[in-house]
Design an enzyme around this catalytic site. Structure first.
Site, PDB file in Angstrom:
ATOM      1  N   LYS A  84       0.839  -1.398  -0.051  1.00 15.97           N
ATOM      2  CA  LYS A  84      -0.035   0.125  -0.341  1.00 15.97           C
ATOM      3  C   LYS A  84       1.027   1.161   0.009  1.00 15.97           C
ATOM      4  O   LYS A  84       0.888   2.078  -0.939  1.00 15.97           O
ATOM      5  CB  LYS A  84      -0.462  -0.022   1.368  1.00 15.97           C
ATOM      6  CG  LYS A  84      -1.902   1.100   1.245  1.00 15.97           C
ATOM      7  CD  LYS A  84      -2.773   0.592   2.364  1.00 15.97           C
ATOM      8  CE  LYS A  84      -4.007   1.770   2.985  1.00 15.97           C
ATOM      9  NZ  LYS A  84      -4.530   1.612   4.115  1.00 15.97           N
ATOM     10  N   GLU A  91      10.258  -5.128   4.673  1.00 12.16           N
ATOM     11  CA  GLU A  91      10.537  -6.160   4.057  1.00 12.16           C
ATOM     12  C   GLU A  91      10.500  -6.389   2.616  1.00 12.16           C
ATOM     13  O   GLU A  91      11.447  -7.106   1.800  1.00 12.16           O
ATOM     14  CB  GLU A  91       9.372  -7.211   4.918  1.00 12.16           C
ATOM     15  CG  GLU A  91      10.264  -7.396   6.618  1.00 12.16           C
ATOM     16  CD  GLU A  91       9.152  -6.231   7.228  1.00 12.16           C
ATOM     17  OE1 GLU A  91       8.985  -4.989   6.742  1.00 12.16           O
ATOM     18  OE2 GLU A  91       9.089  -6.230   8.825  1.00 12.16           O
ATOM     19  N   GLY A 100      -5.131  -2.083   5.164  1.00  4.81           N
ATOM     20  CA  GLY A 100      -3.888  -3.800   4.450  1.00  4.81           C
ATOM     21  C   GLY A 100      -5.092  -4.767   5.012  1.00  4.81           C
ATOM     22  O   GLY A 100      -4.959  -6.324   4.505  1.00  4.81           O
ATOM     23  N   ARG A 101      -5.405  -5.508   5.759  1.00  2.92           N
ATOM     24  CA  ARG A 101      -5.822  -6.520   6.935  1.00  2.92           C
ATOM     25  C   ARG A 101      -7.142  -6.892   5.990  1.00  2.92           C
ATOM     26  O   ARG A 101      -8.189  -7.295   6.414  1.00  2.92           O
ATOM     27  CB  ARG A 101      -5.851  -6.828   8.367  1.00  2.92           C
ATOM     28  CG  ARG A 101      -6.578  -6.122   8.969  1.00  2.92           C
ATOM     29  CD  ARG A 101      -5.757  -5.676  10.314  1.00  2.92           C
ATOM     30  NE  ARG A 101      -6.461  -4.750  11.194  1.00  2.92           N
ATOM     31  CZ  ARG A 101      -5.808  -3.502  11.627  1.00  2.92           C
ATOM     32  NH1 ARG A 101      -4.440  -3.251  10.462  1.00  2.92           N
ATOM     33  NH2 ARG A 101      -6.669  -2.246  12.074  1.00  2.92           N
ATOM     34  N   GLU A 124      -5.217  -7.459  14.979  1.00  2.00           N
ATOM     35  CA  GLU A 124      -4.050  -6.856  14.620  1.00  2.00           C
ATOM     36  C   GLU A 124      -5.476  -5.596  14.847  1.00  2.00           C
ATOM     37  O   GLU A 124      -5.128  -4.212  15.126  1.00  2.00           O
ATOM     38  CB  GLU A 124      -3.948  -6.383  13.473  1.00  2.00           C
ATOM     39  CG  GLU A 124      -2.748  -5.235  12.748  1.00  2.00           C
ATOM     40  CD  GLU A 124      -1.818  -5.447  11.848  1.00  2.00           C
ATOM     41  OE1 GLU A 124      -0.540  -5.328  12.054  1.00  2.00           O
ATOM     42  OE2 GLU A 124      -2.606  -5.628  10.470  1.00  2.00           O
ATOM     43  N   HIS A 161      -4.754 -34.737  17.204  1.00  2.00           N
ATOM     44  CA  HIS A 161      -3.745 -35.162  17.324  1.00  2.00           C
ATOM     45  C   HIS A 161      -2.951 -34.416  18.324  1.00  2.00           C
ATOM     46  O   HIS A 161      -1.698 -35.243  18.615  1.00  2.00           O
ATOM     47  CB  HIS A 161      -3.214 -36.432  16.504  1.00  2.00           C
ATOM     48  CG  HIS A 161      -4.729 -37.518  16.202  1.00  2.00           C
ATOM     49  ND1 HIS A 161      -5.037 -38.408  16.310  1.00  2.00           N
ATOM     50  CD2 HIS A 161      -5.491 -37.118  15.246  1.00  2.00           C
ATOM     51  CE1 HIS A 161      -5.365 -39.084  15.667  1.00  2.00           C
ATOM     52  NE2 HIS A 161      -6.731 -38.082  14.537  1.00  2.00           N
ATOM     53  N   LYS A 212       9.296  -1.226  14.679  1.00  2.00           N
ATOM     54  CA  LYS A 212      10.051  -1.015  13.734  1.00  2.00           C
ATOM     55  C   LYS A 212      10.694   0.080  13.395  1.00  2.00           C
ATOM     56  O   LYS A 212      12.128   0.396  12.772  1.00  2.00           O
ATOM     57  CB  LYS A 212       9.116  -0.273  12.463  1.00  2.00           C
ATOM     58  CG  LYS A 212       8.153  -1.774  11.665  1.00  2.00           C
ATOM     59  CD  LYS A 212       7.181  -0.757  10.164  1.00  2.00           C
ATOM     60  CE  LYS A 212       5.429  -0.877  10.813  1.00  2.00           C
ATOM     61  NZ  LYS A 212       5.379  -0.249   9.340  1.00  2.00           N
TER      62      LYS A 212
HETATM   63  C1  G6Q Z   1      -2.701  -4.205   7.576  1.00  2.00           C
HETATM   64  C2  G6Q Z   1      -1.200  -3.642   8.959  1.00  2.00           C
HETATM   65  C3  G6Q Z   1      -0.279  -3.979   7.924  1.00  2.00           C
HETATM   66  C4  G6Q Z   1      -0.087  -4.012   6.249  1.00  2.00           C
HETATM   67  C5  G6Q Z   1       1.646  -4.552   6.154  1.00  2.00           C
HETATM   68  C6  G6Q Z   1       2.224  -3.267   4.564  1.00  2.00           C
HETATM   69  O1  G6Q Z   1      -3.649  -3.549   8.393  1.00  2.00           O
HETATM   70  O2  G6Q Z   1      -1.149  -2.037   8.313  1.00  2.00           O
HETATM   71  O3  G6Q Z   1      -0.512  -5.576   8.191  1.00  2.00           O
HETATM   72  O4  G6Q Z   1      -0.369  -4.881   5.119  1.00  2.00           O
HETATM   73  O5  G6Q Z   1       2.522  -3.753   7.346  1.00  2.00           O
HETATM   74  O6  G6Q Z   1       2.145  -2.625   4.453  1.00  2.00           O
HETATM   75  P1  G6Q Z   1       2.091  -2.031   2.691  1.00  2.00           P
HETATM   76  O7  G6Q Z   1       1.659  -2.391   2.507  1.00  2.00           O
HETATM   77  O8  G6Q Z   1       2.035  -1.036   2.669  1.00  2.00           O
HETATM   78  O9  G6Q Z   1       3.555  -2.839   3.103  1.00  2.00           O
END
Ligand code: G6Q
Length: 563
Positions: free
Chosen positions: A226, A232, A287-288, A373, A404, A524
Site C-alpha cells: 500500500k 521487508e 491492509g488486513r 491487529e 491429535h 519498526k
Molecule cells: C494491515 C497493516 C499491515 C500492512 C503491512 C504492509 O492492516 O497495515 O499488516 O498491511 O505492514 O504494508 P504495506 O502494504 O504498506 O507494505
C-alpha cells in the site's frame, strides 16, 4: 470443578477499578449480563439441551449460504436478549450504517473504512469525500481482469519472449496474508500450469527458496505494498530486481517482469515500475481488509476474473446481510457478541478456529491478523484506557490434525477455549469415505466438547476407580459450528466477510478503533535504529538497555568469526 470465570464478573483487574466506570461497563445491559453470568456460569450444556429438546434446531441462523449452529454455547434466550440489548445500547446498528456511509470511523488515522465498497456491484453508490468510489473500484477490477487475460492467454510475455508461468507476490502483513490464504483456499480453481509463490519475510531464506528453481525469463513479480515503503517488501523487491537482472541483464526487463499494487504511484515509479502496470487502491482500505482489492491480483491470476468476481459476490452477500438483518438473526453480530460474552464475562483468553477443510489451512493465520491487529487495543476511540478485556487471541489448525495435538487441552485442560468449527457438506476431492469420516469428526468433537463424559459413564465402561478422573470429560466447552455447502470462491468471500464483521461488532462494543495498528510502529522504528549498529564497520556507540546492547555486541562478534 467446572470451567467458569476465575474472577467473579468481567475481567477487571482490581487496580483497574476506577471510581467512575467506563461507558461500556455503565450500560444497563452490562450490569444485567454480569448478574445473569452469576446465574449461568455453572449451568451445564447437558442441562440446557435436556430442558429444550429443540435447542439444536432453534439456536441456529443462516445467511448467504452459511448455516451457523450456536446452540452449543453457554447461553440461554435471556443471554441472547441481553447481548443484543448491549449491542443496541452501544449503537451497533448506527455504527454499521456509519461504516457503509463512509464516515471516518478510523478515528486515530482520520480515515473512512470502506472495504465494503471493494465488493459493491457496479451500479452501487458509495460516497467518499463527495465522490462515488464504486466506478473507481470497478475500473481497477477491469484493469486487473484485462491484465489477467493477457497474462494467462500468453499475450503478455517476458523480456526474452517466453510466456510467464511463475507469479511471485512480494508483500507482507495485509499485503501477503490474504493473498496466501486465498491462493491456498482456492487452489482447486487455479490454473495448474502456473506456479504461485509468496515472499514476505525479510529473512533472505524466504526469497532464496521461492526462486531457487525458477527461470527468471518466465517469472513475474507483483510488488504489493500500500505504502511502497515497507522495509521487508522493498528489500525483497530490490533483491528480486537484482536476481532478475543478473540473468536478463537488461533494465528494460523490469517493465515485463514487475507490476505493482499500491496507493503510492510516486514510489512505484521511483522503483522503476511503469505506473501503467500499477494497480491502485485507496487509503480507505486497511491492509488486513484488502485481499479483495488489487492486493488480490495474484488471486485473480490464479483463479481467473470470473472466479474472483464470484468471490466478491460472496463478500457482498455477507455485507448485505450484516447491514440489513436484525441483530437477533445477524450472523456476524451474533458471533461477535458471543465472543464478547466469553471474553468479558467468562474470562476466556483465546478462540480456536478449526477449519475441517485442508484448503483452509492458512485461514487461522489470516484471521490472526484480521482479528488481533484490529481488536488488540487497550484504549477507546477517545483515548481512555479500557476497564474490560478486548480482542482475544485467535489460533487454530485444520482438523483433523489438531485433534491429535492440542485438542487435549481444549477437552481436559483448565482453560475455557471457545471454538469455531468450519465445515463443508461437499468436498472438492471426493475420495472414498474420506469426507464422511472428516465430517463425523467435526460433529463428534463439538458433541464431546459440549457434553463430555460423566464419571458414571466412565465407571460403566468398567474403568478402575483410580483411572476415572483421568478419563472423565467435564464437557460444557462451547463451540460454534459453521456449515457451508462447498468451498467455492463465493463461500470464501462470505466466510472472510463474516469474520471482518465479527471484528467490527466486537470493536464497536469495546469502543476501540479496529482499523488502526499503532502497535506495530515501535519495533519498526527501533529496528531502523539498530540496522546501522549491526552493519557499521567500526564499533558503534550503543545506548540501549544492557540486554539489547549485549545482544548486539554478541551478534556483531559472531557474524564475523575470528580468523
Ligand atoms: C494491515 C497493516 C499491515 C500492512 C503491512 C504492509 O492492516 O497495515 O499488516 O498491511 O505492514 O504494508 P504495506 O502494504 O504498506 O507494505
Amino acid at each position: 470443578m467446572t470451567i467458569s470465570s476465575r474472577r467473579p464478573v468481567g475481567t477487571v483487574q482490581p487496580d483497574r477499578e476506577q471510581p467512575g466506570k467506563s461507558p461500556l461497563r455503565s450500560r444497563p445491559a452490562w450490569a444485567l449480563l454480569a448478574q445473569h453470568f452469576q446465574r449461568l456460569k455453572d449451568v451445564q450444556l447437558r442441562q440446557l439441551f435436556a430442558n429444550d429438546p429443540a435447542r439444536g434446531e432453534r439456536l441456529v441462523a443462516e445467511a448467504a449460504g452459511v448455516y451457523l449452529d450456536y446452540s452449543k454455547n453457554r447461553i440461554t434466550d435471556e443471554t441472547l436478549t441481553l447481548l443484543v440489548q448491549l449491542a443496541r445500547e452501544c449503537d451497533l446498528e448506527d455504527h454499521i450504517a456509519a461504516m457503509f456511509r463512509g464516515d471516518k470511523i478510523n478515528v486515530s488515522e482520520n480515515r473512512a473504512v470502506l472495504h465494503v465498497a471493494l465488493r459493491a456491484p457496479r451500479d452501487a453508490r458509495i460516497m467518499h469525500d463527495g465522490r462515488n468510489v464504486v466506478p473507481d473500484v470497478h475500473a481497477v477490477l477491469d484493469k486487473m481482469a484485462d491484465f489477467t487475460a493477457r497474462l494467462r492467454g500468453g499475450e503478455w510475455k517476458g523480456r526474452t519472449g517466453k510466456r510467464i508461468r511463475n507469479i511471485i507476490n512480494i508483500g507482507i502483513g495485509g499485503s501477503d496474508l490474504g493473498p496466501v490464504m486465498a491462493y491456498e483456499a482456492l487452489r482447486h480453481y487455479s490454473d495448474r500450469t502456473m506456479t504461485f509463490r509468496f515472499v514476505s519475510n525479510v529473512d533472505g531464506t524466504d526469497f532464496a527458496e521461492a526462486v531457487r528453481d525458477l527461470d527468471p525469463g518466465e517469472t513475474l513479480f507483483i510488488v504489493s505494498s500500500k505504502t511502497f515503503t515497507t522495509l521487508e517488501t522493498m528489500s525483497n523487491a530490490h533483491t528480486a530486481r537484482a536476481w532478475l537482472l543478473t540473468s536478463l541483464k537488461d533494465e528494460s526487463a523490469i517493465a515485463k517482469h514487475f507490476v505493482a499494487v499500491s496507493t503510492n504511484a510516486q514510489e512505484v515509479a521511483r522503483f522503476g515500475i511503469d505506473t501503467a502496470n500499477m494497480f491502485g487502491f485507496w487509503d480507505w482500505v486497511g491492509g488486513r481488509y484488502s485481499m479483495d482489492s488489487a492486493i488480490g491480483l495474484s488471486t485473480m491470476l490464479a483463479i481467473g476474473p470470473d472466479n474472483f468476481r464470484a468471490m466478491l459476490g460472496g463478500f457482498h452477500a455477507m455485507d448485505e446481510h450484516f447491514r440489513s438483518a436484525p441483530l437477533e438473526r445477524n450472523l456476524p453480530a451474533l458471533m461477535g457478541l458471543l465472543g464478547v460474552w466469553y471474553t468479558d464475562f467468562f474470562d476466556a483468553q483465546t478462540v480456536a478456529v478449526l477449519p475441517y477443510e485442508q484448503y483452509l489451512k492458512r485461514f487461522p493465520a489470516y484471521l490472526q491478523q484480521l482479528t488481533m491487529e484490529s481488536n488488540g487495543k487497550h484504549v477507546t476511540t477517545d483515548g481512555v484506557r479500557v476497564d474490560y478485556d478486548t480482542g482475544p487471541i485467535y489460533w487454530g489448525e485444520p482438523g483433523t490434525n489438531g485433534q491429535h495435538s492440542f485438542y487435549q487441552l481444549i477437552h481436559q485442560g483448565t482453560r475455557l477455549i471457545p471454538c469455531d468449527f468450519i465445515a463443508f457438506a461437499r468436498t472438492l476431492n471426493p475420495l472414498g469415505r474420506h469426507h464422511d469420516m472428516l465430517l463425523a469428526n467435526v460433529f463428534a468433537q463439538t458433541e464431546a466438547l459440549a457434553f463430555g463424559k460423566t464419571a458414571e459413564e466412565v465407571r460403566a465402561e468398567g474403568t478402575p476407580e483410580w483411572l476415572v478422573p483421568h478419563r472423565l470429560f467435564e464437557g460444557n466447552r462451547p463451540s460454534n459450528t459453521l456449515l457451508l455447502d462447498a468451498l467455492t470462491p463465493v463461500a470464501l468471500g462470505t466466510l472472510v466477510a463474516l469474520y471482518e464483521h465479527i471484528v467490527f461488532t466486537q470493536g464497536t462494543i469495546w469502543q476501540i478503533d479496529s482499523f488502526d495498528q499503532w502497535g506495530v510502529e515501535l519495533g519498526k522504528a527501533l529496528a531502523q535504529k539498530i540496522i546501522p549498529q549491526l552493519e557499521s564497520a567500526s564499533e558503534p556507540k550503543l545506548e540501549h538497555d544492557s540486554s539489547t546492547n549485549a545482544l548486539i555486541r554478541r551478534y556483531r562478534k559472531s557474524k564475523r568469526p575470528e580468523g
